[in-house]
Scaffold this active site. Structure first.
Site, PDB file in Angstrom:
ATOM      1  N   PRO A 240       0.127  -0.837   0.495  1.00  0.00           N
ATOM      2  CA  PRO A 240      -0.034   0.183   0.143  1.00  0.00           C
ATOM      3  C   PRO A 240       0.958   1.446  -0.163  1.00  0.00           C
ATOM      4  O   PRO A 240       1.609   1.227   1.037  1.00  0.00           O
ATOM      5  CB  PRO A 240      -0.984  -0.054   1.677  1.00  0.00           C
ATOM      6  CG  PRO A 240       0.109  -0.912   2.526  1.00  0.00           C
ATOM      7  CD  PRO A 240       0.906  -1.375   1.659  1.00  0.00           C
ATOM      8  N   MET A 241       0.570   2.021  -0.751  1.00  0.00           N
ATOM      9  CA  MET A 241       1.567   3.618  -1.657  1.00  0.00           C
ATOM     10  C   MET A 241       0.478   4.655  -1.262  1.00  0.00           C
ATOM     11  O   MET A 241       0.056   4.388  -2.271  1.00  0.00           O
ATOM     12  CB  MET A 241       2.113   3.352  -2.331  1.00  0.00           C
ATOM     13  CG  MET A 241       3.479   2.119  -1.900  1.00  0.00           C
ATOM     14  SD  MET A 241       4.193   1.567  -3.136  1.00  0.00           S
ATOM     15  CE  MET A 241       3.730   0.979  -3.958  1.00  0.00           C
ATOM     16  N   MET A 242       0.444   5.643  -0.633  1.00  0.00           N
ATOM     17  CA  MET A 242      -0.477   6.902  -0.215  1.00  0.00           C
ATOM     18  C   MET A 242      -0.359   7.447  -1.916  1.00  0.00           C
ATOM     19  O   MET A 242       1.227   7.378  -2.033  1.00  0.00           O
ATOM     20  CB  MET A 242      -0.165   7.851   0.598  1.00  0.00           C
ATOM     21  CG  MET A 242      -0.579   7.057   2.597  1.00  0.00           C
ATOM     22  SD  MET A 242      -2.356   6.162   2.417  1.00  0.00           S
ATOM     23  CE  MET A 242      -2.876   8.685   1.746  1.00  0.00           C
TER      24      MET A 242
ATOM     25  N   CYS B 120       3.858   2.090   8.981  1.00  0.00           N
ATOM     26  CA  CYS B 120       3.967   3.804   8.804  1.00  0.00           C
ATOM     27  C   CYS B 120       4.480   4.708   9.952  1.00  0.00           C
ATOM     28  O   CYS B 120       3.444   5.351  10.726  1.00  0.00           O
ATOM     29  CB  CYS B 120       2.186   4.581   8.544  1.00  0.00           C
ATOM     30  SG  CYS B 120       2.451   6.062   7.635  1.00  0.00           S
TER      31      CYS B 120
ATOM     32  N   LYS C  66       0.404  -5.374   9.159  1.00  0.00           N
ATOM     33  CA  LYS C  66       1.560  -5.017   8.287  1.00  0.00           C
ATOM     34  C   LYS C  66       2.441  -3.987   9.258  1.00  0.00           C
ATOM     35  O   LYS C  66       1.656  -3.102  10.093  1.00  0.00           O
ATOM     36  CB  LYS C  66       1.496  -4.473   7.431  1.00  0.00           C
ATOM     37  CG  LYS C  66       2.652  -3.909   6.450  1.00  0.00           C
ATOM     38  CD  LYS C  66       2.585  -3.517   5.401  1.00  0.00           C
ATOM     39  CE  LYS C  66       4.023  -2.996   4.107  1.00  0.00           C
ATOM     40  NZ  LYS C  66       4.361  -2.174   5.031  1.00  0.00           N
TER      41      LYS C  66
ATOM     42  N   HIS D 174       8.027  -5.107   8.230  1.00  0.00           N
ATOM     43  CA  HIS D 174       9.018  -4.190   6.602  1.00  0.00           C
ATOM     44  C   HIS D 174      10.145  -4.811   7.915  1.00  0.00           C
ATOM     45  O   HIS D 174      10.243  -4.246   8.834  1.00  0.00           O
ATOM     46  CB  HIS D 174       8.306  -2.803   6.656  1.00  0.00           C
ATOM     47  CG  HIS D 174       8.957  -1.986   6.254  1.00  0.00           C
ATOM     48  ND1 HIS D 174       8.716  -1.393   5.171  1.00  0.00           N
ATOM     49  CD2 HIS D 174      10.607  -1.775   6.190  1.00  0.00           C
ATOM     50  CE1 HIS D 174       9.281  -0.316   4.873  1.00  0.00           C
ATOM     51  NE2 HIS D 174      10.508  -0.914   5.217  1.00  0.00           N
TER      52      HIS D 174
ATOM     53  N   GLY E  36      10.274  -4.637   2.049  1.00  0.00           N
ATOM     54  CA  GLY E  36      11.446  -3.710   2.382  1.00  0.00           C
ATOM     55  C   GLY E  36      12.301  -3.907   1.487  1.00  0.00           C
ATOM     56  O   GLY E  36      13.487  -4.625   1.428  1.00  0.00           O
ATOM     57  N   GLY E  37      12.667  -2.776   0.620  1.00  0.00           N
ATOM     58  CA  GLY E  37      13.838  -2.897  -0.678  1.00  0.00           C
ATOM     59  C   GLY E  37      14.527  -4.001  -1.296  1.00  0.00           C
ATOM     60  O   GLY E  37      15.122  -4.214  -1.841  1.00  0.00           O
TER      61      GLY E  37
ATOM     62  N   ARG F 163       7.844   0.449  -4.301  1.00  0.00           N
ATOM     63  CA  ARG F 163       8.341   1.198  -5.137  1.00  0.00           C
ATOM     64  C   ARG F 163       8.694   0.746  -6.467  1.00  0.00           C
ATOM     65  O   ARG F 163       7.669   1.488  -7.245  1.00  0.00           O
ATOM     66  CB  ARG F 163       9.371   2.311  -4.344  1.00  0.00           C
ATOM     67  CG  ARG F 163       8.119   3.230  -4.122  1.00  0.00           C
ATOM     68  CD  ARG F 163       8.936   3.855  -2.722  1.00  0.00           C
ATOM     69  NE  ARG F 163       8.014   5.008  -2.289  1.00  0.00           N
ATOM     70  CZ  ARG F 163       7.342   4.885  -1.145  1.00  0.00           C
ATOM     71  NH1 ARG F 163       7.299   3.454  -0.643  1.00  0.00           N
ATOM     72  NH2 ARG F 163       6.366   5.676  -0.529  1.00  0.00           N
TER      73      ARG F 163
END
Length: 334
Positions: free
Chosen positions: A14-16, A97, A136, A168, A209-210, A231
């Site tokens: 999930p990414m804002m 978050c 999460k 994460h 993560g990464g 991302r």
């Protein structure tokens, strides 16, 4: 296929402002088995705002998870029930978050300091629905950075019957680092997530993560049950097609994906959506190919008149596809 039966569990984080329903429709075209997440939605936005705007999705997006932000058990239970009624496959509670805004509202990573409250929230959420409820979280925060403290957090929540944790693999430093820095500065501690799976083999553990490549994903799956990609899945969406190898799926052609995307773009424009809020999600389609820059320039270089109506917009996107394809072919023959 139910979301519980998907093995391995591969998901887009999930990414804002990024994992909107337009991006999710696009992402689904690459791989039918990837689990998609909404942006984090706070309970207040649903209960006191425009619930339809926050909860609506395209039927093609399944399997789909709603991520909730909040810390009031009753509000979370109400929103989880709404999510089930709306047709979501799963609900996830955000305990990761690090932004100041969510901290001030007792949302996100700061909740790692209150495992009993998180357990109460998860218990109420589970009691309200039949669909899975997951968590999460980070491997730690500020004053809670040890593996043992993370294990205590997980064990406290697992007593509710929740058995799925997305971890994460960075701590979150809530004092002194920005949200962006918290995604990059604290070192990755993948070994802590691996250890969690070893110590609690009955739990379903996913790592985040990464992670940027198929090879990295495959390597992680030797230790844990699932991988969440952030991302990289946005900037290089064709990675989702490459991940289809995990299920012996044939990778789709990028131009075929765009052919499927065009009717959706036309439909959204007819609903009144500006073209730019859709095309911003597809700029990375040719990432790592020689035509990537040509594609981005073609989509972002048109003036308002060029893309003023549906017919012109679709024509110009088709022209951009043709120019990109010709450029890639020319580069490959040189």
């Amino acid at each position: 296929m139910s979301i519980q039966s998907l093995q391995p569990r591969i998901s887009v984080a999930p990414m804002m402002d990024w994992t909107t329903k337009d991006y999710r429709f696009f992402a689904r075209l690459f791989n039918p088995n990837i689990i998609l997440y909404t942006e984090m939605v706070t309970t207040g936005a649903i209960l006191f705002g425009d619930a339809k705007r926050h909860l609506d999705f395209n039927k093609e997006e399944h399997p789909l998870v709603l991520q909730l932000g909040g810390s009031n058990p009753q509000d979370l239970a109400t929103c989880t029930k709404m999510a089930q009624d709306w047709g979501y496959d799963e609900v996830n509670l955000n305990v990761g978050c690090p932004s100041d805004r969510v901290q001030n509202n007792k949302i996100g990573a700061c909740l790692m300091a209150e495992p009993n409250l998180v357990a109460e929230c998860i218990a109420e959420m589970q009691n309200a629905v039949d669909i899975p409820v997951t968590v999460k979280h980070r491997i730690g925060i500020d004053h809670m950075q040890s593996y043992e403290e993370m294990l205590h957090f997980v064990d406290t929540i697992a007593k509710t019957g929740c058995n799925n944790f997305i971890v994460h693999a960075r701590i979150a430093l809530l004092q002194g680092l920005s949200p962006k820095e918290n995604r990059e500065v604290p070192p990755l501690r993948y070994e802590d997530v691996y250890r969690l799976k070893q110590d609690r083999p009955n739990l379903l553990i996913e790592i985040n993560g990464g992670i940027k490549t198929f090879a990295e994903t495959e390597a992680h799956l030797k230790h844990i049950d699932g991988v969440m990609i952030g991302r990289e899945a946005y900037h290089n969406p064709y990675l989702l097609a490459e991940l289809g190898q995990l299920w012996n799926l044939e990778a789709p052609n990028r131009f075929d994906i765009m052919d499927q995307m065009l009717p959706y773009i036309a439909k959204r424009m007819e609903e009144g959506a500006p073209l730019s809020i859709i095309t911003r999600h597809i700029l990375g389609l040719f990432q790592n190919l020689p035509g990537a820059r040509k594609w981005r320039q073609a989509l972002s270089g048109g003036n308002a008149k060029t893309f003023a109506d549906v017919e012109n917009a679709i024509k110009n996107i088709k022209d951009a596809m043709q120019r990109t394809e010709e450029y890639i072919q020319n580069q490959q023959t040189q």
